[in-house]
Design a protein around this motif. Structure first.
Motif, mmCIF file in Angstrom:
data_model
loop_
_atom_site.group_PDB
_atom_site.id
_atom_site.type_symbol
_atom_site.label_atom_id
_atom_site.label_comp_id
_atom_site.label_asym_id
_atom_site.label_seq_id
_atom_site.Cartn_x
_atom_site.Cartn_y
_atom_site.Cartn_z
ATOM 1 N N UNK A 38 6.647 48.054 -65.016
ATOM 2 C CA UNK A 38 7.074 48.809 -66.181
ATOM 3 C C UNK A 38 7.834 47.886 -67.142
ATOM 4 N N UNK A 39 7.276 47.662 -68.300
ATOM 5 C CA UNK A 39 7.915 46.778 -69.283
ATOM 6 C C UNK A 39 9.003 47.518 -70.046
ATOM 7 N N UNK A 40 10.109 46.814 -70.304
ATOM 8 C CA UNK A 40 11.223 47.433 -71.016
ATOM 9 C C UNK A 40 11.590 46.516 -72.185
ATOM 10 N N UNK A 41 11.518 47.062 -73.398
ATOM 11 C CA UNK A 41 11.849 46.237 -74.559
ATOM 12 C C UNK A 41 12.835 46.962 -75.455
ATOM 13 N N UNK A 42 13.480 46.210 -76.322
ATOM 14 C CA UNK A 42 14.452 46.778 -77.254
ATOM 15 C C UNK A 42 15.318 45.676 -77.809
ATOM 16 N N UNK A 43 15.967 45.974 -78.921
ATOM 17 C CA UNK A 43 16.808 44.978 -79.572
ATOM 18 C C UNK A 43 17.962 44.554 -78.669
ATOM 19 N N UNK A 44 18.616 43.460 -79.034
ATOM 20 C CA UNK A 44 19.832 43.052 -78.331
ATOM 21 C C UNK A 44 20.852 44.176 -78.426
ATOM 22 N N UNK A 45 21.405 44.535 -77.293
ATOM 23 C CA UNK A 45 22.416 45.578 -77.300
ATOM 24 C C UNK A 45 21.839 46.981 -77.262
ATOM 25 N N UNK A 46 20.525 47.104 -77.067
ATOM 26 C CA UNK A 46 19.904 48.428 -77.050
ATOM 27 C C UNK A 46 20.271 49.192 -75.787
ATOM 28 N N UNK A 47 20.714 48.482 -74.756
ATOM 29 C CA UNK A 47 21.132 49.158 -73.536
ATOM 30 C C UNK A 47 20.227 48.912 -72.341
ATOM 31 N N UNK A 48 19.310 47.978 -72.455
ATOM 32 C CA UNK A 48 18.382 47.715 -71.357
ATOM 33 C C UNK A 48 19.121 47.264 -70.099
ATOM 34 N N UNK A 49 19.924 46.233 -70.260
ATOM 35 C CA UNK A 49 20.635 45.717 -69.080
ATOM 36 C C UNK A 49 21.568 46.766 -68.510
ATOM 37 N N UNK A 50 22.196 47.528 -69.384
ATOM 38 C CA UNK A 50 23.140 48.532 -68.908
ATOM 39 C C UNK A 50 22.438 49.557 -68.028
ATOM 40 N N UNK A 51 21.268 50.038 -68.457
ATOM 41 C CA UNK A 51 20.545 51.012 -67.642
ATOM 42 C C UNK A 51 20.159 50.398 -66.296
ATOM 43 N N UNK A 52 19.721 49.150 -66.328
ATOM 44 C CA UNK A 52 19.295 48.522 -65.087
ATOM 45 C C UNK A 52 20.480 48.303 -64.150
ATOM 46 N N UNK A 53 21.642 48.017 -64.748
ATOM 47 C CA UNK A 53 22.818 47.814 -63.898
ATOM 48 C C UNK A 53 23.251 49.130 -63.262
ATOM 49 N N UNK A 54 22.983 50.221 -63.937
ATOM 50 C CA UNK A 54 23.274 51.517 -63.316
ATOM 51 C C UNK A 54 22.352 51.713 -62.114
ATOM 52 N N UNK A 55 21.085 51.402 -62.304
ATOM 53 C CA UNK A 55 20.136 51.566 -61.196
ATOM 54 C C UNK A 55 20.536 50.663 -60.025
ATOM 55 N N UNK A 56 21.003 49.469 -60.346
ATOM 56 C CA UNK A 56 21.314 48.506 -59.284
ATOM 57 C C UNK A 56 22.733 48.665 -58.735
ATOM 58 N N UNK A 57 23.442 49.714 -59.180
ATOM 59 C CA UNK A 57 24.748 49.989 -58.594
ATOM 60 C C UNK A 57 25.890 49.158 -59.161
ATOM 61 N N UNK A 58 25.628 48.386 -60.216
ATOM 62 C CA UNK A 58 26.697 47.563 -60.790
ATOM 63 C C UNK A 58 27.681 48.441 -61.566
ATOM 64 N N UNK A 59 27.129 49.337 -62.375
ATOM 65 C CA UNK A 59 27.982 50.319 -63.050
ATOM 66 C C UNK A 59 27.940 51.608 -62.236
#
Ligand code: ATP
Ligand code: MG
Lengths: 502, 341
Positions: A38-59
């Motif tokens: 599943x490809x995930x794209x978006x501008x810098x700061x769009x929230x991609x990493x943040x969502x992934x960190x939620x999935x990975x238990x970081x947040x």
């Protein structure tokens, strides 16, 4: 693959996340099927990493619900996520440089002997076998930090892969890989898909995303603005959703040839003669003219980054001379010497150039303190300078008091660039200047670099991404195994010719 | 640095702010708690006279701790502070006329000159440390351990087991005299603390100290002369130690070997208890003042409640351990918060 009606492997609904009251994600739904990339794209700061960190238990603090195979889950830390079969390769490398490759690959899973001690020999053998199964020929005994960046990234990928994760999150995994290594990764993704594992692939290279993904999702300002099958979504479709209509031409593929400028007649600002560092690169000679952007292209580990490091004073050359405006620059004396000679440097690693805990203002002003004050600091002037850059470069959020570590990756990169824009250097060395930047931000960098060129700065753009060099440079040098191999000037050049020369 | 960011709800935000300020709040709360505790347990503790005592007792530690704060902010360490203080104190005594009965070989100079030469002595020791760490690349932990031994050796050779009693008049006043009710040594310590604070907060050099401690590589890439900054911090530390050593000799009324031995641990404890990060880049003189006071109040208060003096040693160790735990924990909170993008 999946029986109809079965729940998706991972399903997120209504996810919201705020930092300091500022929304990073707002009501995001996201589904990941078994056996899909599943490809995930978006501008810098769009929230991609943040969502992934939620999935990975970081947040651990967020609103909304997450279901794994239909079961609601809520991870409190990365370990819980890992135990549930979720592995993440973060945007910034997180291998342990001092540990051996084997230890990194098997981190947390080292085989023990009867005494409960680490069984070194078995561990090395296991690591070697597992790396080989992935098609990697890396000595498991060497410290991971001694490998070239691309291989380090592959070791990190291997670690997460081999941990047996069923869901793999790859946050911009290709930014440090050379083209052959990228091919290796893509072949691997196909195998994972066939295994029924699920992969989230984040990248700013839209062509790559469309090529490897089954489906794509676009993020914008913390919201999901569209998902589609990759077959049906084209590049214009993605770009329109990422930054709005009218920018479809932003990301060119460079499969077409780009016309380069003829050799400049302007005075030479940087003259490098027979410069070399034993075992890394050289001897290399080149000339950079005022108001010229010289691209230095090569695969990862070809020595182009080391050449830039030597010019910055970071790496002590053991032969050759460097002249700035005709005067010999004494580079053996470290970075202050290079800076005094008029050479500024933006390294490729954000961790190596930013003070994560310090404010945007301090990160920008550090390079000009010598100019704006004698003995006492002048915080108000520092702030004014920083605010100017934040506005001009479109750094978001536009707050100069924020610790830089809290900006998204692409915005951090802009801060690092801003540092050198107050008092222009004679020579600007940019290592991988657009790594991790979205198409809009890349365009900003192109504009910034063009502006500097107009003002007569000599700019050396060093990169292992053909696109970066092609979009910025007037003239291109190709480096191969530590030596300057070919020069392109005054003709049209495409990605294919660069790759062939490297 | 009070610019931490916070999460979600107002309550969560408050909690987050408090956690971000852990390294400042913990020593402050400890100080208040200790004062309350000792005031309740002993009527003689909370008196003006005793406040003067506490301040006087901590003054010399405070001066050493100022220099040490610079070094620790750079993410380095200086283990030679007490030995350098001792050597400088002894050097000063050797440069002063001593009673013949002491049997010490002296080289008397006029008072002002003697002080200057002794200070230059500590400067030289600091310079050697700085060269070893920044030019040769010896880790500061080991280099300053060697300097500890070297400085002790110099002191030992100069006094050869004897005790000297005289120091120049100026120092006698600064070390043991007082203006009105205020001991001079407290005034000197206050001036050094103030200067230390001003330099750290308002000068370019001070900013560089924080940046070098925060991320050495990034500082280098920004064109900061990292080696010069670290070297200067080590020299400042030696100078502070030297000053403390001279004052100490006047304060104790004698110069002899090993008389400063407790000050190494005291000064390091003060910086750490105050909340300056052992990993560099965070903290400051404000923290060090808190740390010095916590230790001073603890020491003095335990005497007031007649704590067994052997148990006292253990208690101080436990306090240091607790401070270390908080220090590392605060660091972890912070790096968790800063993991972004
Ligand atoms: N730890 C943090 N504290 C505060 N704000 C944060 C933190 N992490 C991210 N943010 C903010 O959340 C927003 C989303 O950031 P995120 O890193 O998810 O972006 P991204 O889509 O991954 O961007 P990029 O392509 O640049 O990596 C940004 O505005 C960022 O500044
Ligand atoms: Mg990101």
């Amino acid at each position: 693959m999946v029986s109809p009606g079965a729940p998706p492997r991972l399903e997120l609904s209504g996810i919201s996340k705020r930092f300091a009251g500022v929304a990073a994600l707002e009501g995001v739904d996201f589904r990941l099927a078994a056996g899909e990339v599943h490809g995930l794209v978006g501008e810098n700061g769009a929230g991609k990493s943040t969502l992934m960190k939620i999935i990975a238990g970081v947040h651990a603090e967020y609103e909304g619900e997450m279901r794994l195979d239909g079961r609601p889950v809520r991870f409190r830390n990365p370990r819980e996520a890992r135990d549930a079969g979720i592995g993440m390769v973060h945007q910034e490398l997180s291998i342990v440089p001092a540990l051996s490759v084997a230890e990194n690959v098997l981190l947390g899973r080292q085989p023990l002997n009867r005494l409960g001690l680490v069984a070194w020999r078995r561990m090395r053998a296991a690591a070697r076998a597992q790396l080989e199964a992935l098609g990697l020929d890396i000595d498991p005994a060497v410290p991971a930090g001694s490998l070239p960046l691309g291989l380090q990234q592959m070791v990190e990928l291997a670690r997460v892969l081999l941990s047996g994760a069923r869901i793999l999150i790859l946050d911009e995994p290709t930014s440090a890989l050379s083209p052959p290594e990228v091919e290796w990764l893509f072949a691997l993704l196909d195998r994972l898909r066939a295994d029924g594992r699920s992969v989230v692939f984040i990248s700013h290279f839209l062509d790559d995303v469309l090529r490897v993904s089954d489906s794509v999702t676009v993020f914008r300002n913390g919201r999901r603005v569209g998902s589609a099958a990759a077959r049906e979504a084209g590049k214009p479709w993605l770009i329109e959703r990422m930054i709005g209509a009218g920018h479809e031409r932003l990301e060119e593929s460079y499969s077409e040839a780009i016309p380069l400028a003829p050799r400049s007649r302007a005075p030479v600002v940087l003259a490098v003669e027979e410069l070399g560092v034993e075992g890394l690169f050289g001897p290399a000679s080149l000339e950079l003219h005022a108001g010229e952007v010289l691209g230095l292209y090569g695969f990862m580990g070809s020595g182009q980054l080391d050449l830039a490091r030597a010019l910055s004073g970071k790496l002590r050359p053991d032969r050759g001379t460097v002249r700035v405006d005709g005067r010999v620059a004494r580079l053996g004396r470290g970075t202050p010497g290079a800076k005094r000679a008029g050479i500024a440097y933006v390294p490729e690693s954000r961790r190596a150039m930013l003070f994560a805990g310090e404010s945007v203002t301090r990160n920008i002003s550090i390079a000009v303190l010598e100019r704006i004050n004698r003995l006492l600091l002048r915080p108000r002037q520092e702030r004014r300078i920083a605010e100017g850059h934040v506005r001009r470069l479109g750094i978001r959020p536009a707050r100069v008091d924020l610790p830089v570590g809290q900006l998204s990756g692409g915005n951090q990169q802009k801060v690092a660039l801003a540092r050198w824009l107050t008092h222009l250097p004679r020579v600007l060395l940019l290592s991988e200047p657009t790594r991790g930047m979205d198409v809009g931000a890349k365009d900003d960098v192109v504009r910034i670099v063009r502006g500097l060129r107009e003002q007569g700065v000599g700019i050396l753009v060093v990169s292992s991404e053909p696109e970066t060099v092609l979009s910025l440079a007037d003239r291109i040098l190709v480096m191969r195994r530590g030596l300057l191999a070919e020069e392109f000037a005054g003709e049209a050049v495409g990605k294919d010719r660069l790759l062939a020369a490297a | 640095m009070p610019n931490e960011l916070t999460e979600a709800t107002p309550r969560g935000r408050l909690a987050e702010t408090l956690r971000g300020q852990l390294r400042n709040l913990a020593p402050f709360a400890t100080l208040i708690a200790l004062i309350a505790l000792f005031s309740a347990l002993s009527p003689s503790f909370a008196t003006l006279a005793n406040l003067g005592n506490v301040l006087q007792q901590v003054s010399i530690t405070a001066i050493i701790a100022v220099g040490l704060t610079y070094v620790i902010l750079c993410a380095e360490i200086d283990l030679s502070v007490a030995a350098v203080a001792n050597a400088t104190g002894i050097l000063l005594a050797v440069l002063t006329v001593q009673d013949a009965s002491t049997g010490i070989a002296t080289l008397p100079l006029p008072g002002g000159l003697a002080i200057l030469v002794a200070l230059l002595g500590s400067l030289a020791l600091g310079g050697v440390t700085a060269l070893g760490v920044t030019r040769i690349g010896i880790p500061s932990f080991i280099m300053t351990l060697a300097m500890l031994q070297i400085a002790s050796g110099i002191g030992a050779l100069l006094v050869r087991g004897q005790i000297a009693y005289s120091v120049p008049d100026l120092l006698l006043t600064l070390g043991s005299g007082s203006i009105g009710p205020v001991p001079w040594v407290v005034v000197v310590a206050g001036v050094v603390l103030l200067l230390g604070h001003l330099v750290l907060t308002y000068t370019r050099f001070g900013r560089y100290i924080y940046m070098v401690g925060g991320n050495r590589e990034a500082a280098e890439h920004s064109g900061v002369g990292v080696r010069a900054v670290v070297g200067t911090a080590l020299v400042i530390s030696a100078l502070c130690s030297g000053l403390a050593g001279m004052l100490g000799v006047a304060y104790f009324g004698s110069a002899q070997q090993n008389q400063f031995d407790n000050y190494l641990l005291d000064a390091i404890s003060a910086v750490v208890v105050g909340g300056t990060s052992l990993f560099g880049g965070q903290g400051g003189i404000g923290n060090t003042i808190l740390g010095v006071l916590v230790l001073g109040v603890l020491n003095n208060g335990l005497d007031h409640i007649r704590m067994d003096s052997f148990l006292k040693i253990l208690i101080r160790g436990l306090v240091l351990l607790l401070a270390l735990v908080i220090n590392v924990y605060a660091q972890r909170l912070r790096s968790r918060r800063r993991s972004a993008a």
